[in-house]
Design a protein around this motif. Sequence first.
Motif, PDB file in Angstrom:
ATOM      1  N   THR A  31       0.819  -1.210   0.000  1.00 30.80           N
ATOM      2  CA  THR A  31       0.000   0.000   0.000  1.00 30.80           C
ATOM      3  C   THR A  31       0.854   1.263   0.000  1.00 30.80           C
ATOM      4  N   ASP A  32       2.048   1.187   0.616  1.00 27.11           N
ATOM      5  CA  ASP A  32       2.942   2.342   0.580  1.00 27.11           C
ATOM      6  C   ASP A  32       3.264   2.734  -0.861  1.00 27.11           C
ATOM      7  N   ALA A  33       3.569   1.763  -1.687  1.00 25.17           N
ATOM      8  CA  ALA A  33       3.930   2.038  -3.080  1.00 25.17           C
ATOM      9  C   ALA A  33       2.759   2.654  -3.841  1.00 25.17           C
ATOM     10  N   GLN A  34       1.555   2.095  -3.644  1.00 26.22           N
ATOM     11  CA  GLN A  34       0.379   2.633  -4.335  1.00 26.22           C
ATOM     12  C   GLN A  34       0.057   4.038  -3.831  1.00 26.22           C
ATOM     13  N   ALA A  35       0.130   4.227  -2.530  1.00 27.29           N
ATOM     14  CA  ALA A  35      -0.241   5.513  -1.941  1.00 27.29           C
ATOM     15  C   ALA A  35       0.692   6.630  -2.388  1.00 27.29           C
ATOM     16  N   LEU A  36       1.997   6.377  -2.372  1.00 29.49           N
ATOM     17  CA  LEU A  36       2.944   7.419  -2.764  1.00 29.49           C
ATOM     18  C   LEU A  36       2.808   7.767  -4.247  1.00 29.49           C
ATOM     19  N   ALA A  37       2.577   6.762  -5.079  1.00 27.32           N
ATOM     20  CA  ALA A  37       2.347   7.038  -6.506  1.00 27.32           C
ATOM     21  C   ALA A  37       1.085   7.883  -6.675  1.00 27.32           C
ATOM     22  N   ALA A  38       0.039   7.545  -5.931  1.00 31.12           N
ATOM     23  CA  ALA A  38      -1.215   8.295  -6.016  1.00 31.12           C
ATOM     24  C   ALA A  38      -1.031   9.731  -5.536  1.00 31.12           C
ATOM     25  N   ILE A  39      -0.337   9.911  -4.430  1.00 28.42           N
ATOM     26  CA  ILE A  39      -0.096  11.252  -3.891  1.00 28.42           C
ATOM     27  C   ILE A  39       0.599  12.121  -4.927  1.00 28.42           C
ATOM     28  N   SER A  40       1.610  11.575  -5.562  1.00 30.89           N
ATOM     29  CA  SER A  40       2.367  12.327  -6.564  1.00 30.89           C
ATOM     30  C   SER A  40       1.483  12.711  -7.752  1.00 30.89           C
ATOM     31  N   LEU A  41       0.735  11.758  -8.273  1.00 26.01           N
ATOM     32  CA  LEU A  41      -0.124  12.015  -9.432  1.00 26.01           C
ATOM     33  C   LEU A  41      -1.198  13.053  -9.118  1.00 26.01           C
ATOM     34  N   ILE A  42      -1.835  12.920  -7.977  1.00 25.95           N
ATOM     35  CA  ILE A  42      -2.946  13.812  -7.636  1.00 25.95           C
ATOM     36  C   ILE A  42      -2.450  15.217  -7.312  1.00 25.95           C
ATOM     37  N   ALA A  43      -1.430  15.313  -6.475  1.00 28.30           N
ATOM     38  CA  ALA A  43      -0.938  16.624  -6.049  1.00 28.30           C
ATOM     39  C   ALA A  43      -0.429  17.461  -7.214  1.00 28.30           C
ATOM     40  N   LYS A  44       0.154  16.795  -8.209  1.00 30.42           N
ATOM     41  CA  LYS A  44       0.753  17.524  -9.332  1.00 30.42           C
ATOM     42  C   LYS A  44      -0.238  17.814 -10.461  1.00 30.42           C
ATOM     43  N   ASN A  45      -1.448  17.286 -10.365  1.00 23.88           N
ATOM     44  CA  ASN A  45      -2.401  17.455 -11.477  1.00 23.88           C
ATOM     45  C   ASN A  45      -3.767  17.993 -11.068  1.00 23.88           C
ATOM     46  N   LEU A  46      -4.065  18.079  -9.775  1.00 26.13           N
ATOM     47  CA  LEU A  46      -5.407  18.454  -9.344  1.00 26.13           C
ATOM     48  C   LEU A  46      -5.751  19.891  -9.736  1.00 26.13           C
ATOM     49  N   ARG A  47      -4.851  20.810  -9.500  1.00 28.44           N
ATOM     50  CA  ARG A  47      -5.139  22.200  -9.874  1.00 28.44           C
ATOM     51  C   ARG A  47      -5.347  22.334 -11.382  1.00 28.44           C
ATOM     52  N   THR A  48      -4.547  21.625 -12.162  1.00 30.44           N
ATOM     53  CA  THR A  48      -4.677  21.701 -13.623  1.00 30.44           C
ATOM     54  C   THR A  48      -6.021  21.137 -14.068  1.00 30.44           C
ATOM     55  N   ALA A  49      -6.414  19.990 -13.530  1.00 33.36           N
ATOM     56  CA  ALA A  49      -7.707  19.396 -13.891  1.00 33.36           C
ATOM     57  C   ALA A  49      -8.851  20.330 -13.515  1.00 33.36           C
ATOM     58  N   TYR A  50      -8.693  21.038 -12.405  1.00 34.36           N
ATOM     59  CA  TYR A  50      -9.730  21.967 -11.939  1.00 34.36           C
ATOM     60  C   TYR A  50      -9.820  23.195 -12.845  1.00 34.36           C
ATOM     61  N   ASN A  51      -8.669  23.749 -13.191  1.00 32.82           N
ATOM     62  CA  ASN A  51      -8.636  24.991 -13.980  1.00 32.82           C
ATOM     63  C   ASN A  51      -8.713  24.770 -15.480  1.00 32.82           C
ATOM     64  N   GLU A  52      -8.311  23.575 -15.926  1.00 31.98           N
ATOM     65  CA  GLU A  52      -8.328  23.265 -17.364  1.00 31.98           C
ATOM     66  C   GLU A  52      -9.064  21.935 -17.556  1.00 31.98           C
ATOM     67  N   PRO A  53     -10.381  21.957 -17.528  1.00 35.58           N
ATOM     68  CA  PRO A  53     -11.167  20.708 -17.544  1.00 35.58           C
ATOM     69  C   PRO A  53     -10.872  19.792 -18.732  1.00 35.58           C
ATOM     70  N   ASN A  54     -10.437  20.345 -19.839  1.00 32.76           N
ATOM     71  CA  ASN A  54     -10.196  19.525 -21.029  1.00 32.76           C
ATOM     72  C   ASN A  54      -8.739  19.075 -21.162  1.00 32.76           C
ATOM     73  N   ASN A  55      -7.949  19.298 -20.121  1.00 32.53           N
ATOM     74  CA  ASN A  55      -6.549  18.882 -20.162  1.00 32.53           C
ATOM     75  C   ASN A  55      -6.474  17.356 -19.999  1.00 32.53           C
ATOM     76  N   ILE A  56      -6.206  16.677 -21.109  1.00 33.10           N
ATOM     77  CA  ILE A  56      -6.252  15.212 -21.138  1.00 33.10           C
ATOM     78  C   ILE A  56      -5.221  14.603 -20.192  1.00 33.10           C
ATOM     79  N   GLU A  57      -4.002  15.153 -20.206  1.00 31.56           N
ATOM     80  CA  GLU A  57      -2.947  14.580 -19.373  1.00 31.56           C
ATOM     81  C   GLU A  57      -3.303  14.661 -17.894  1.00 31.56           C
ATOM     82  N   ALA A  58      -3.873  15.798 -17.494  1.00 31.76           N
ATOM     83  CA  ALA A  58      -4.248  15.961 -16.087  1.00 31.76           C
ATOM     84  C   ALA A  58      -5.384  15.013 -15.712  1.00 31.76           C
ATOM     85  N   ARG A  59      -6.375  14.902 -16.600  1.00 37.70           N
ATOM     86  CA  ARG A  59      -7.500  14.002 -16.317  1.00 37.70           C
ATOM     87  C   ARG A  59      -7.036  12.543 -16.213  1.00 37.70           C
TER      88      ARG A  59
END
Length: 386
Positions: free
Chosen positions: A211-239
């Motif tokens: 679970t450590d491996a899954q959680a850290l990967a998830a934290i990295s993906l979400i933290a680095k893309n959440l603002r972009t997905a929020y501000n740029e809804p059509n940003n495919i990479e962020a989604r």
Amino acid sequence: MTSNIVLPRIVCLGKGSINQLNYVLETLAVKNPMIVTDKVIYDLGYIKPIENNLTNQKLSYGIYTDTIPEPTDTSLEAGIKQARLDNHDSIIAIGGGSVIDSAKAIAIVAKHGGHIRDYKFPYSIEKSGLPVIAIPTTAGTGSEATKATVITDEKHNEKMLCMGLGLVPFAALVDYELTISLPKRATADSGLDALTHALEAYVSRKANPFTDAQALAAISLIAKNLRTAYNEPNNIEARESMLLGSHLAGIAFTNSSVALVHGMSRPIGAHFHVPHGLSNAMLLPTITEFSIPFAQHRYATCSRAMGIATNQDSDEIANDKLIKELKALNHDLNVPTLKDYGVNKIEYETLLPLMAKQAIDSGSPSNNPRLATVVELVELYRKVYE
């Protein structure tokens, strides 16, 4: 120490994953699935291709669209009745976490009988219900990968946590294209829910190397893309990154556990009808700050995974940055306080002892690095109000 890991039997990831539905249905050898969704998803036209597909495969099917946000025991009744009367042998759940949670509960009660209240924690649901094929349309709950569902008991005004191997979907079709039309508020709330899942999974007392491996990967993906997905809804990479992060966070917390944030969040949702992801976000900075002294290195590692602290930063500095970032995320994603949301302060104060008890009784707070007493929970609830 042994860790038991549970996963969906089939996971299809990426663009076009929904097109793997035929393969999954053939693997299951089912003949009469019930599509479970909500009216919004149905009106957006997401169900029509599935209907066409089932018709082409000469399969009979039914559709249930009466799921609701933050599902209740009452909201499940018609779906359970339909599944039984029409002899459905499987469920295709397409929607957000509330839809998938509803489908998992319907699948258990339709097959095994009783009331969903009979299955609440600490009861462990080990026997599978009707097989569920979960297709998420939000990057948030990770319900397509979990052994949990949360249903509100209307009679007792309590959010019930139900858990067990029998709730794990048979298959998850994780297609980020289905999240592109998600509104900004839902993108923020579901994304913050996913971040909470990942953070709590990593600091949980039940965390393990998997679970450590899954959680850290998830934290990295979400933290680095959440603002972009929020501000740029059509940003495919962020989604794409957000949905993968949500899925990994779901895998992480279902194989370790959520903790104090979720335990405190459920009573807020039950009594004041605050959406689950939003109430998690309201709590996350304060509860993280409360918990850090008992897991300083773990939280600092989360801060580094988010990209806001470096390996050169001390744990203390990394954790200071973590709290500042969680508060900044709430600001940038327009997360209100409970006061700003409109929660009546007098009613809130009156319910605090009950909410604290319900939080502890849910079981999740016992997995937190720092264990809280009822008195401490009441004070934490007061602190997050404003």
